[in-house]
Design an enzyme around this catalytic site. Structure first.
Site, mmCIF file in Angstrom:
data_model
loop_
_atom_site.group_PDB
_atom_site.id
_atom_site.type_symbol
_atom_site.label_atom_id
_atom_site.label_comp_id
_atom_site.label_asym_id
_atom_site.label_seq_id
_atom_site.Cartn_x
_atom_site.Cartn_y
_atom_site.Cartn_z
ATOM 1 N N TYR A 142 -39.752 -50.663 -81.759
ATOM 2 C CA TYR A 142 -39.007 -50.016 -80.631
ATOM 3 C C TYR A 142 -37.862 -50.629 -80.259
ATOM 4 O O TYR A 142 -38.165 -51.975 -80.156
ATOM 5 C CB TYR A 142 -39.844 -49.571 -79.570
ATOM 6 N N ASP A 237 -34.553 -58.225 -83.189
ATOM 7 C CA ASP A 237 -34.815 -57.790 -81.843
ATOM 8 C C ASP A 237 -35.814 -58.741 -81.130
ATOM 9 O O ASP A 237 -36.938 -58.619 -81.250
ATOM 10 C CB ASP A 237 -35.149 -56.329 -81.910
ATOM 11 N N LYS A 265 -35.614 -59.083 -71.056
ATOM 12 C CA LYS A 265 -36.768 -59.506 -70.547
ATOM 13 C C LYS A 265 -36.793 -60.837 -69.786
ATOM 14 O O LYS A 265 -36.325 -61.084 -68.684
ATOM 15 C CB LYS A 265 -37.910 -59.340 -71.229
HETATM 16 N N1 PMP Z 1 -36.365 -54.012 -77.915
HETATM 17 C C1 PMP Z 1 -37.461 -54.226 -77.746
HETATM 18 C C2 PMP Z 1 -38.291 -55.029 -78.896
HETATM 19 C C3 PMP Z 1 -38.395 -53.708 -76.578
HETATM 20 O O1 PMP Z 1 -39.599 -54.358 -76.525
HETATM 21 C C4 PMP Z 1 -37.742 -53.325 -75.643
HETATM 22 C C5 PMP Z 1 -38.437 -52.797 -74.219
HETATM 23 N N2 PMP Z 1 -39.563 -52.767 -74.260
HETATM 24 C C6 PMP Z 1 -36.226 -52.829 -75.749
HETATM 25 C C7 PMP Z 1 -35.753 -53.299 -76.768
HETATM 26 C C8 PMP Z 1 -35.554 -52.186 -74.787
HETATM 27 O O2 PMP Z 1 -35.396 -52.832 -73.590
HETATM 28 P P1 PMP Z 1 -35.013 -52.322 -72.316
HETATM 29 O O3 PMP Z 1 -36.186 -51.488 -71.734
HETATM 30 O O4 PMP Z 1 -34.821 -53.409 -71.201
HETATM 31 O O5 PMP Z 1 -33.802 -51.451 -72.515
#
Ligand code: PMP
Length: 426
Positions: A142, A237, A265
């Site tokens: 994701y 990512d 995060k």
């Molecule tokens: N990339 C990864 C690997 C994630 O785990 C997440 C959210 N859990 C996101 C992108 C998206 O981040 P956000 O919820 O802050 O938009």
């Protein structure tokens, strides 16, 4: 009806599912989500006054534990100077410099407000820089909710993705190729089929959105080699893994240099921050130095920057990651042992301060199919038993668990003992 239940009844009348982000709604485990009043250290407290040992940590940011006093005072101090200016500040520069020191592959970066923005912007830069349209992502990973990333594999070995959400036109995902995690052959096939059309690969180096599935080192190295061979960019990512599996993130842990990195995060210490960055020659293509457009009214917000800077500064102290690793190992080994005692088919993956519990008969969990073999019904029972006994895991069989520096042997032993008691009921 307790207070959480009654707030939930109220919430569902004004917010879809009663929440501002779907997985919070407990759809994965059934029941009513807890409404949280406060949090401190390793604990969160719900509106009914009950305490829980928290392994969610706001889905990753709270690696120092909740309500960290130094972050709180950095935020108060910044607040006194004003909440937002929409103009450059010294703290943005300090945080950017600190990030480039911690992650040397990031020569330049730009702050945004979420992980979604980070991945979306990184992909735009990769497309703009290479002049190519296609991207590769992996099933089970994701990367936020940009249209062309809400994709699952279609039928057949190598496929264009199918949208996973109504509202995403099929046309918008036609440039997204979906390959299999930890399967280099599927990526080779994609490059052989479209040698001059693939702008980038985006990957979660430890997949945390199909519970917790570490990439095989040779798989990640193979992606680097293929990108170099075909002139595509490698985007790692690290929204979840950055400053978590090691200070320098998964790229440090695996010793692999991406062209671009996405962060989120932990970089905000609990405030809404994301960032993307990497090679200077690529990042210079962004407006205003280059033609690729990207912007944000609240990007680099001074309060958020102060929180992030204080959080990362604390993480650079010696011994932090040794302690996080030790605590995570202690929990995971304890859980493995009780599963063995009670003959429960269970696999636990852990890397740094990240772990995943799978109730599965498979000997290991390496692929998306392995993840999908999990016994979700058993997880639901486990989940509610733990919750009733004061342990808060992510309310889904497909989300990772997070350790913090505020957890101690006491919380870990309580978690292991409660798991043992649960297994004894089966
Ligand atoms: N990339 C990864 C690997 C994630 O785990 C997440 C959210 N859990 C996101 C992108 C998206 O981040 P956000 O919820 O802050 O938009």
């Amino acid at each position: 009806m307790n207070k959480s239940e009654s707030l939930y009844q109220e919430a569902i009348t004004v917010m879809p599912g009663g929440v501002n982000s779907p997985v919070r709604a407990f759809n994965g485990v059934g029941g009513t989500p807890l409404f949280i009043e406060s949090a401190d250290g390793a604990y969160i407290y719900d509106v009914d006054g009950k305490a829980y040992i928290d392994y969610v940590g706001s889905w990753g940011p709270m690696i120092l534990g909740h309500n960290n006093p130094n972050i709180a005072s950095a935020v108060y101090k910044a607040m006194k100077h004003g909440l937002s200016f929409g103009a450059p500040t010294a703290m943005e520069v300090k945080l950017a410099e600190l990030v480039t020191e911690i992650m040397p592959s990031i020569e330049m970066l730009r702050m945004v407000n979420s992980g979604t923005e980070a991945t979306m912007s990184a992909i735009r830069v990769a497309r703009g820089f290479t002049g190519r349209d296609k991207i590769i992502k992996f099933e089970g990973c994701y990367h936020g909710h940009a249209d062309y990333l809400l994709v699952k594999a279609g039928s057949g070995a190598l496929t264009f993705g199918n949208p996973t959400s109504p509202g995403v036109p099929a046309d918008f995902v036609k440039h997204t190729l979906v390959c299999n995690y930890n399967d280099l052959e599927s990526v080779k096939q994609a490059f052989e089929q479209y040698p001059d059309e693939i702008a980038c690969i985006i990957i979660e180096p430890v997949a945390g959105n199909m519970n917790c599935v570490p990439a095989k080192p040779e798989f990640l190295q193979g992606l680097r080699t293929l990108c170099d061979q075909y002139g595509a960019l490698l985007i790692i990512d690290e929204v979840m893994t950055g400053f978590r599996v090691a200070l320098g993130g998964a790229q440090d842990y695996y010793n692999i240099r991406p062209d671009l990195t996405c962060l989120g995060k932990i970089i905000g210490g609990g405030m809404p921050v994301g960032a993307f960055g990497g090679r200077a020659d690529i990042m210079q293509q962004l407006a205003p130095t280059g033609p690729i457009y990207q912007a944000g009214t609240l990007s680099g917000n001074p309060i958020a920057m102060a929180a992030g800077y204080e959080c990362l500064t604390q993480l650079t102290q010696t011994g932090v990651y040794e302690q996080l690793n030790e605590l995570t190992e202690m929990l995971c080994n304890g859980l493995r042992q009780v599963a063995q005692e009670y003959n429960i088919p269970m696999v636990i993956n852990n890397v740094g301060a990240m772990f995943g519990i799978f109730f599965t008969n498979r000997p290991e969990v390496v692929t998306y199919q392995d993840v999908m073999s999990s016994d979700v019904e058993l997880f639901k029972k486990f989940y509610h038993y733990m919750l009733d006994n004061g342990v808060y895991f992510a309310p889904s069989a497909f989300e990772a668990g997070f350790m913090s520096l505020a957890h101690t042997e006491e919380e870990i032993n309580h978690t292991i003992d409660t798991t043992r008691n649960f297994f004894a009921t089966l």
